[in-house]
Write a protein that holds these residues in place. Structure first.
Motif, PDB file in Angstrom:
ATOM      1  N   CYS B 609       0.702  -1.594  -0.054  1.00  0.00           N
ATOM      2  CA  CYS B 609       0.005  -0.148  -0.076  1.00  0.00           C
ATOM      3  C   CYS B 609       0.651   1.397   0.446  1.00  0.00           C
ATOM      4  N   TYR B 611       0.221   3.381   0.694  1.00  0.00           N
ATOM      5  CA  TYR B 611       0.430   4.987   1.578  1.00  0.00           C
ATOM      6  C   TYR B 611      -0.279   4.405   3.181  1.00  0.00           C
ATOM      7  N   ILE B 614      -2.690   0.120   5.275  1.00  0.00           N
ATOM      8  CA  ILE B 614      -2.592  -1.697   6.075  1.00  0.00           C
ATOM      9  C   ILE B 614      -2.117  -1.541   7.097  1.00  0.00           C
ATOM     10  N   CYS B 633      -7.057   4.978   3.039  1.00  0.00           N
ATOM     11  CA  CYS B 633      -6.785   4.617   2.541  1.00  0.00           C
ATOM     12  C   CYS B 633      -7.569   5.762   0.625  1.00  0.00           C
ATOM     13  N   GLU B 634      -6.782   5.480  -0.137  1.00  0.00           N
ATOM     14  CA  GLU B 634      -6.865   5.950  -0.805  1.00  0.00           C
ATOM     15  C   GLU B 634      -7.671   5.051  -2.487  1.00  0.00           C
ATOM     16  N   CYS B 636      -6.846   3.149  -4.895  1.00  0.00           N
ATOM     17  CA  CYS B 636      -5.966   2.264  -5.472  1.00  0.00           C
ATOM     18  C   CYS B 636      -6.348   1.337  -5.996  1.00  0.00           C
ATOM     19  N   GLY B 637      -6.628   0.572  -4.991  1.00  0.00           N
ATOM     20  CA  GLY B 637      -6.790  -1.356  -5.463  1.00  0.00           C
ATOM     21  C   GLY B 637      -5.132  -2.037  -5.445  1.00  0.00           C
ATOM     22  N   CYS B 639      -3.175  -3.450  -2.908  1.00  0.00           N
ATOM     23  CA  CYS B 639      -3.543  -4.278  -2.098  1.00  0.00           C
ATOM     24  C   CYS B 639      -4.884  -6.026  -3.053  1.00  0.00           C
ATOM     25  N   LEU B 650     -12.042  -3.539  -3.291  1.00  0.00           N
ATOM     26  CA  LEU B 650     -12.384  -2.333  -3.316  1.00  0.00           C
ATOM     27  C   LEU B 650     -13.907  -2.207  -3.717  1.00  0.00           C
TER      28      LEU B 650
HETATM   29  S1  SF4 Z   1      -6.720   0.507  -2.288  1.00  0.00           S
HETATM   30 FE1  SF4 Z   1      -5.373  -0.307  -1.159  1.00  0.00          FE
HETATM   31  S2  SF4 Z   1      -2.878  -0.736  -1.210  1.00  0.00           S
HETATM   32 FE2  SF4 Z   1      -4.548   0.752  -2.463  1.00  0.00          FE
HETATM   33  S3  SF4 Z   1      -4.632   3.071  -0.774  1.00  0.00           S
HETATM   34 FE3  SF4 Z   1      -6.242   1.403  -0.057  1.00  0.00          FE
HETATM   35  S4  SF4 Z   1      -5.517   0.176   0.642  1.00  0.00           S
HETATM   36 FE4  SF4 Z   1      -3.754   1.386   0.099  1.00  0.00          FE
END
Ligand code: SF4
Ligand code: SF4
Lengths: 312, 805
Positions: B609, B611, B614, B633-634, B636-637, B639, B650
């Motif tokens: 991740c 950011y 996690i 969490c932004e 992005c996926g 993870c 997501l």
């Molecule tokens: S989607 Fe997953 S990798 Fe992306 S910011 Fe959220 S926790 Fe982090």
């Protein structure tokens, strides 16, 4: 109380699953006291026709191990399905195809050529390969058809429960028996193993998860406590259903994936490779993978999304 | 969730779509899709009557899913979503697609094919829409207090800005005095003003003038309301979340009561211990009880713990007229709760003693620029005279060596960017103090990129400072007459020179301050390869980090001159203020969720991740599961693309939604060409497709675009599913690997694609059926080109026939 009628069967398998049943050790006595084994080719002398003669659904539970490799495997799978109230896919072969499934990288023709003609130890001047029928003076001999593609049990018949592993973990076998005996079964279609992965049970310590190099087990000096991935060794644990108590990592061998994919996963090999790519810090690790299918799909090629190599 | 009731709105207003697409066919196609209860057509749907029609239909027909085909969805979507929300429907239940730029324009010469593709696109949008789920707005509390780490020029200015804006500011400095490296530099280029001159607080009430800048000690800086300065203190732990970080600070004892000390210097006079003075780069000695220079904050003496003999001596205790010395003070631990943190830890000189050929540390007359600056400073160790440390006689011949440890792969490959100007400044200060001094600067390139800087350089030349273009190979020492000899080949005159010098000044590289690594790991923020803190984005978010609520400024991100540091400081202050201004952080629920039931604690996802969203939480005795912070969490996926158990999804891009979309896109071909699935990231990838349409470029209609947040979400099984669903080829289109909007997603996707190719080969599938392309928005032409070449390549292969199913 009437004893529970139980059947065991082995299709394309190695026999290890049968041994696992015996590995239940003294518990087997409790079990035997409560069940009647109505069919178990490895231990009891019975013929297919005896099974055919049974009434439909007269077997309470059938533990079916082995993959579907031949027409015979398929026929008996269908037969036992019809005769059993509960059908359990037992062991990696029945669940995921296991090592036999790796034959899906070839087809009947190439396998026969290799096995009966090309191997260095073979002398076969007449180039004889197995035939489904052969007329000899005593009459007609038959062999079951050898399929191009190894299938899992669930790809062949409707399966009630899944208990994978090569062989399935003993405590889970015991639990499975107990569940059947007590009638406390989970919903149809469930696995009798936990939903987590090997890592959940593995005592090895997870470190920074930065994969800069792939090394094979003989190339490292294992410190016996750090996660294999942090030592650069591929371990299937993250993508493999748990239940075994991380037996292999505990004795310093990386998991090879016999528990099969996680419950939400359609392709065990693709799952671990995606994960691996995500933690790889150097694109060069890709070239360091030796034998991708044998590593990532050792047990699950037949139960993957594409299931086999494209046939030309 | 209720049964989906989908409304489909087809806008026919596109210049090309109105000509190319068969809207009757599209409408009747859409009508026949399960759960579609309404299909409407209009010239446009994103404003005016069209928009009203959507709102009306949502209300009267009780639609709970809305699919709109509209031009420029990246603009029109905002309007549509807002209107739908007003009509009472959750805005995340709307799907907007672009039949103009993604279909009608690029396929305008093949109307039938375009219409077939449009059907597939509509179906994909409808199938996705059916599986969408409502998402909520989230609010997190944020404290209006800020910690600034580092009391140099940048930290002080940020702290001042923020305190004046009304935030509670804690400024923590690890040294006993404020000022940082800048204050030791004596003067600043190109203005040659004092380094201790800072922006004066607007609340300055003490002095009779209101000029904009003042010396630190008379600026009233420390009197600013809401500002608390903690010197001699360091951060030992950081916990908590953006908006509420819990910081542990260790304040070392000063052993002198800050209220009682009157700076009479009696203590230092009696102190028997002398140690090298680090502030003056060891050019002189100081006592165990000391003050750096008279004008410092706090204006209080301090005891050097490592040097003091404490109760064995007690001379200072006895002599102090105010009883300020307290030898039994203890380290204090404090915890602070702050909403945000600004890192202003600056940079420092590289230790050049590792460069053996320059003999720093061995020959006393080889010094660094900072040492020279200390000599130039009249409060410095030599009272302003330039001497040879070996003899303490005046230095008459001075040679500067540039790029010492910089631009040198053996040490630091980067240009430290300010050392040319520092040497020019010091050389000129020396020369103007004594025009007789012979000054030479050996350089590789003189870099004077700032405003006024080139004139500064010209002035140096005019003053008679000599320049030799070459990097010295050796500094030798002649013990006979105690002369240094600098060996250098002058690239201009092509002569090998042996320059004699009394003093050699090394313009050393600038490197991150000690402790940067530890601080970064405590804060959970990243470092660049050079070891400096890494900003979120150098162009657009230069003072932010990927961790919300943690900001950077000044030399902490790279060596900077004073004007740039200041600029940075004000920018960081603004960003931090903006972050905390409302006392809450508002964001939507477009986040990842991890299902406890399935997470197997492999601990892969936390490190992937970008950011740091996690973390692991304990479940049961010794089991752990990963958990996503909705705040951090932004969405992005990345993870999701990591998890080998599909335990992560997501909320706005569930695997089921993606699969349904993919199958729909592959369900109608309508062209004679092999179907290609183009998995495009929503940033550069998808916008490159937009721009190819806008530019009226053509590519074949067999190419079907599926948008994902970031290509980092890609899982290899999706590629296999695509082939199974009928794709003959798969294109993955993401940002440039070094320009990914989520930083690591696109390079990760690239690795996945390479590994997937390896698997495809094993499956007997030509690996060339799968390619990754890294584009930027303006590369619409490239997208059209690769779509075309990919199609041609696939046409040459025999069709893929998968035996599985
Ligand atoms: S989607 Fe997953 S990798 Fe992306 S910011 Fe959220 S926790 Fe982090
Ligand atoms: S990658 Fe998946 S299994 Fe591994 S820790 Fe994260 S959520 Fe759990």
């Amino acid at each position: 109380m009437e004893k529970l009628k139980v059947a065991f069967y082995w299709a394309a398998s190695c026999g290890g699953c049968e041994i696992a049943v015996l590995d239940v050790n003294e518990k087997i006595l409790d079990i035997v006291a409560k069940v009647d084994i109505v069919f178990w080719p490895v231990a009891i002398d019975m013929k297919y026709k005896d099974v055919e003669a049974m009434a439909d659904k007269s077997i309470d539970v059938c533990f079916f191990n082995g993959a579907i490799r031949t027409a015979e495997n398929e026929r008996i799978a269908k037969l036992l399905r019809a005769k059993s109230k509960i059908l359990v896919a037992f062991g990696s072969c029945a669940n995921d195809g296991c090592v036999k499934g790796l034959a899906n990288l070839w087809d009947r023709k190439t396998i026969f050529e290799r096995a009966y003609l090309e191997t260095p130890s073979t002398r076969n001047p007449d180039k004889v390969t197995p035939q489904t029928s052969l007329k000899v003076k005593e009459g007609e001999l038959e062999l079951p058809e050898f399929y191009d593609t190894v299938k899992t049990l669930a790809q062949t018949v409707d399966v009630d429960y899944f208990l994978s592993g090569c062989p399935p973990p003993i405590p889970n076998i015991v639990q499975a028996f107990e569940a059947v005996l007590s009638g406390k079964l989970p919903p149809k279609g469930s696995s009798l193993l936990p939903n987590k992965s090997i890592c959940d049970e593995c005592p090895r310590e997870k470190m920074d998860r930065k994969l800069s190099q792939i090394r094979r087990i003989y190339e490292i000096e294992d410190d016996f406590k750090t996660c294999f991935w942090d030592q650069g060794v591929i371990c299937m644990g993250p993508a493999t259903r748990s239940g075994c108590g991380a037996q292999c990592p505990k004795v310093n061998i990386p998991c090879t994936g016999c528990g099969g994919p996680g419950p939400r996963v359609a392709d065990q090999g693709a799952a671990i490779v995606s994960a691996m790519a995500s933690i790889a810090t150097d694109p060069a690790v890709i070239e360091q993978v030796v034998d991708p299918v044998g590593t990532f799909y050792k047990y699950s090629l037949a139960n993957s999304i594409l299931k086999r190599k494209v046939m030309k | 969730m209720d049964e989906p009731k989908v409304g489909v709105f087809l806008s026919e207003g596109g210049n090309q779509s109105s000509k190319v697409l068969d809207y009757d066919a599209l409408a009747s196609f859409a009508k026949n899709v399960a759960k579609v209860v309404l299909v409407e057509r209009a010239k446009e749907f994103w404003r005016g009557d069209g928009l009203k029609a959507i709102v009306n239909a949502v209300k009267t027909k009780k639609l709970n899913r809305v699919v709109v085909a509209e031009r420029l969805p990246k603009l029109s979507e905002v309007n549509i979503v807002k209107a739908v929300e007003k009509a009472g429907l959750n805005p995340f239940l709307v799907e907007v697609i672009d039949l103009e730029d993604h279909c009608a324009r690029p396929h305008r010469n093949k109307p039938a094919e375009a219409t077939a593709k449009a059907k597939a696109m509509l179906l994909a949008a409808i199938e996705r829409a059916k599986l969408l789920e409502p998402l909520e707005k989230l609010e997190f509390p944020a404290l209006k207090s800020i910690l600034v780490i580092g009391g140099g020029i940048a930290g002080m200015q940020t702290a001042e800005d923020l305190a004046e804006l009304g935030f509670e500011v804690q400024l923590v400095e690890k040294e006993p005095f404020l000022g940082g490296l800048a204050s030791r530099a004596g003067r600043f280029f190109p203005t040659d003003d004092c380094a201790i001159c800072i922006q004066a607080p607007s609340t300055d009430v003490k002095s009779i003038t209101h000029t904009s800048r003042k010396c630190v000690y008379r600026s009233g800086f420390t009197e600013i309301q809401n500002l608390n300065v903690l010197t001699n203190s360091k951060i030992t732990a950081v916990e908590g979340v953006p908006g509420n970080y819990r910081v542990t600070i260790e304040k070392k004892p000063r052993y002198v009561d800050e209220q009682k000390c009157i700076r009479c210097n009696l203590c230092a006079e009696v102190c028997p211990v002398e140690v090298p003075d680090d502030y003056n780069v060891k050019l002189k000695k100081r006592k165990a009880i000391y003050i750096n220079i008279p004008e410092v904050y706090p204006p209080v003496y301090v005891i050097d713990e490592k040097a003091c003999k404490f109760h064995e001596c007690e001379k200072c205790v006895k002599v102090c007229p105010t009883k300020a010395v307290e030898l039994d003070q203890k380290t204090e631990k404090k915890t602070l709760n702050v909403g945000a943190i600004v890192v202003a830890t600056g940079f420092e000189e590289y230790d050049p003693s590792v460069i053996k050929e320059y003999h720093y540390g061995e020959y006393p007359d080889v010094v660094t620029n900072l040492q020279l600056a200390r000599m130039i400073d009249c409060f410095g160790p030599t009272g302003g005279s330039i001497i040879r440390p070996s003899t303490r006689e005046p230095a008459k011949r001075i040679v500067f060596v540039q790029c010492v440890g910089s631009r040198d792969r053996r040490w630091n490959p980067w240009c430290s960017s300010i050392c040319c100007m520092i040497s020019l400044k010091n050389a000129m200060l020396v020369k103007s103090a004594d025009p007789e001094t012979d000054v030479t600067i050996c350089y590789i390139d003189i870099r004077t990129t700032g405003r006024e800087h080139e004139y500064y350089y010209e002035r140096a030349r005019d003053m008679g400072i000599k320049f030799v273009k070459g990097r010295p190979t050796e500094i030798a020492h002649d013990p006979e007459d105690n002369t240094l000899i600098v060996d250098v080949e002058d690239a201009v005159s092509r002569k090998f020179l042996e320059l004699e010098a009394d003093l050699v000044v090394l313009a050393t590289s600038m490197v991150p301050t000690q402790g940067t690594k530890e601080l970064a790991s405590m804060l959970g923020i990243e470092l660049e390869q050079d070891g400096f803190f890494k900003e979120y984005n150098a162009k657009l978010r230069p003072t932010e980090t990927k961790r919300k609520g943690i900001f950077l400024c000044g030399g902490a991100t790279f060596p900077k001159d004073a004007p740039t540091s200041s600029l940075h400081a004000h920018s960081a202050a603004l960003k931090a203020a903006k972050f905390l201004s409302t006392g809450k952080i508002v964001k939507d629920q477009k986040t990842a969720v991890i299902d406890d039931e399935y997470c197997g604690d492999c601990e892969f996802c936390p490190v992937t991740c970008p950011y740091g969203a996690i973390s692991l939480v304990q479940k049961g005795e010794d089991h752990f599961v990963a958990q996503v912070s909705e705040l951090q969490c932004e969405g992005c996926g990345i993870c999701v693309g990591t998890c080998p158990l599909n335990a992560i999804e997501l909320r706005h891009y569930r695997p089921s939604q993606m699969l349904a979309q993919m199958k729909a896109l592959m369900s109608v071909n309508g062209t004679s060409k092999p179907l290609i699935l183009a998995i495009c990231c929503s940033e550069c990838g998808h916008t490159a497709v937009d721009s190819s349409g806008m530019a009226m470029l053509e590519y074949p209609a067999n190419v079907r675009v599926m948008k994902v947040p970031c290509t980092g979400i890609l899982q290899i099984h999706q590629i296999l599913e695509a082939f199974k669903a009928g794709a003959q080829g798969v294109m993955v289109v993401g940002c440039k690997t070094d320009g990914c909007h989520y930083e690591v997603g696109s390079p990760k996707a690239k690795k996945k694609v390479e590994l997937a190719k390896m698997l495809l080969k094993e499956y007997g599938i030509e690996p060339e059926r799968l390619e990754m392309f890294n584009l930027v928005y303006i590369e619409g032409d490239k997208f059209a080109e690769v779509a075309q070449t990919m199609t041609e390549k696939l046409e040459k292969m025999s069709p893929l026939q998968l035996s599985s199913s």
